[in-house]
Design an enzyme around this catalytic site. Structure first.
Site, short mmCIF file in Angstrom:
data_model
loop_
_atom_site.label_atom_id
_atom_site.label_comp_id
_atom_site.label_asym_id
_atom_site.label_seq_id
_atom_site.Cartn_x
_atom_site.Cartn_y
_atom_site.Cartn_z
N GLU A 109 0.84 -1.19 0.00
CA GLU A 109 0.00 0.00 0.00
C GLU A 109 0.88 1.25 0.00
O GLU A 109 2.03 1.22 0.43
CB GLU A 109 -0.91 0.00 1.23
CG GLU A 109 -1.90 -1.15 1.28
CD GLU A 109 -2.97 -1.07 0.21
OE1 GLU A 109 -3.21 0.04 -0.32
OE2 GLU A 109 -3.56 -2.12 -0.10
N ASN A 167 -13.84 2.49 -4.31
CA ASN A 167 -13.85 3.58 -3.33
C ASN A 167 -13.46 4.89 -3.99
O ASN A 167 -12.41 4.99 -4.62
CB ASN A 167 -12.87 3.27 -2.19
CG ASN A 167 -13.22 1.97 -1.48
OD1 ASN A 167 -14.35 1.81 -1.02
ND2 ASN A 167 -12.28 1.06 -1.40
N GLU A 227 -1.72 -2.55 -10.29
CA GLU A 227 -2.36 -3.33 -11.35
C GLU A 227 -3.33 -2.51 -12.18
O GLU A 227 -3.75 -2.93 -13.27
CB GLU A 227 -3.08 -4.55 -10.75
CG GLU A 227 -4.40 -4.27 -10.04
CD GLU A 227 -4.23 -3.58 -8.69
OE1 GLU A 227 -5.25 -3.06 -8.18
OE2 GLU A 227 -3.12 -3.57 -8.16
#
Length: 331
Positions: A109, A167, A227
């Site tokens: 992350e 999100n 990705e």
């Protein structure tokens, strides 16, 4: 710090006789004794994988991957997934660290979505991360040489611009850019953020049906390319990227493989360019010329990343310490 291990390499009773037998089996032969043992202390988001997966799936030999904490004092490396660390570090190992053992900080992350935890700055020996300057670099994909040279023909398209997102934080740069872009060009938007759920088996076909895909990252950081870039490339869709700089992107792939929002003065200008490409096949197909010589390798496997860590340990026996994690990652 490193401490001298106790005479017993187990820190207490084994959980079961099955566990005992399993440990004995691993070390019954000379070949087994030469295995590099990697203990995954915190399975990434609970995702487990098999002990022999490095050899069976990724052609990486000499590795034994386990989540059995009875292997702690025999493990050459301890992989610890950052997002699964408790805020007070209470779920990290408490036993003395054997002198040969390396702790590996695993995190894919971005800094914006990784809590900076007090007490971890000096805990680790190695970093496993998407950053190019990490010890064990694990990007979400790569561009590799093709075995043959041939013209690439993208699949049939019936949409110009698409975006699939779960999100959508209004404060994010990608949200603001999208809000402006969709004023000037139709964006086929899908995903939970738009109340249009895409089933797993529809994800790739939907993306492939679009000439352009908004490969907008959720935060902007050095080398943070996920990705969201590599999957559109793999299915013959041109990514429009919003994240780090064009120069940074070009460290990972050819400059004529993608469109960067920074190349345009405004979202309106980008929309006009996409509409031009939609009407001009020659210009559009120019974004696939690189595919004559290269192909895309998409990596989306915690197991593969762990095996890469094992491979690193196999090749690097020297002592290493990483004492500035906070500064390196969060600045």
């Amino acid at each position: 710090m490193y401490f001298k291990p106790s005479t017993s390499w187990l820190n207490g009773p084994l959980e079961s006789s099955d566990s005992t037998n399993h440990i004995k089996h691993v070390f019954t032969t000379k070949r087994d004794k030469n295995l590099t043992i990697v203990l995954v202390w915190l399975w990434p988001f609970g995702q487990t994988y098999e002990a022999n997966i490095c050899s069976s799936t990724f052609n990486i030999e000499g590795c034994f991957i386990t989540g059995d904490k009875n292997f702690y004092n025999k493990s050459d490396g301890i992989v610890i997934h950052h997002r699964d660390i408790d805020g007070d570090l209470s779920n990290l190992p408490k036993s003395q660290r054997p002198p040969f053992q390396k702790w590996i900080w695993m995190n894919l992350e971005s800094p914006s979505h990784s809590a900076q935890l007090a007490g971890i700055n000096n805990l680790f020996n190695l970093t496993l991360n998407y950053r190019q300057d990490s010890d064990i670099q694990v990007p979400s994909g790569s561009i590799v040489a093709a075995e043959t040279v041939e013209n690439f023909v993208p699949p049939s398209k019936n949409k110009v611009v698409c975006w699939i997102v779960s999100n959508l934080n209004p404060a994010h740069a990608r949200s603001k850019y999208y809000n402006e872009l969709q004023k000037h060009i139709e964006v086929h938007a899908y995903g939970r953020a738009f109340g249009k759920y895409i089933a797993d088996n529809d994800y790739i076909p939907t993306m492939a049906s679009c000439k352009f895909y908004l490969s907008f990252e959720n935060s902007i950081h050095k080398d943070y390319i996920t990705e969201k870039l590599y999957i559109p490339l793999s299915v013959g869709t041109v990514p429009g990227v919003l994240s780090t700089s064009r120069q940074n992107y070009e460290n990972f792939l050819q400059g004529d493989a993608f469109i960067h929002v920074d190349d345009f003065n405004s979202a309106k200008e980008l929309a006009e360019y996409l509409l031009l490409l939609d009407k001009n096949d020659e210009l559009y197909l120019g974004y696939f010329k690189w595919r004559q010589h290269f192909k895309i390798n998409v990596v989306n496997s915690w197991a593969q990343h762990t095996c890469q860590a094992c491979d690193y340990l196999n090749r690097h026996k020297e002592y290493r310490a990483f004492n500035n994690l906070n500064k390196w990652y969060w600045g």
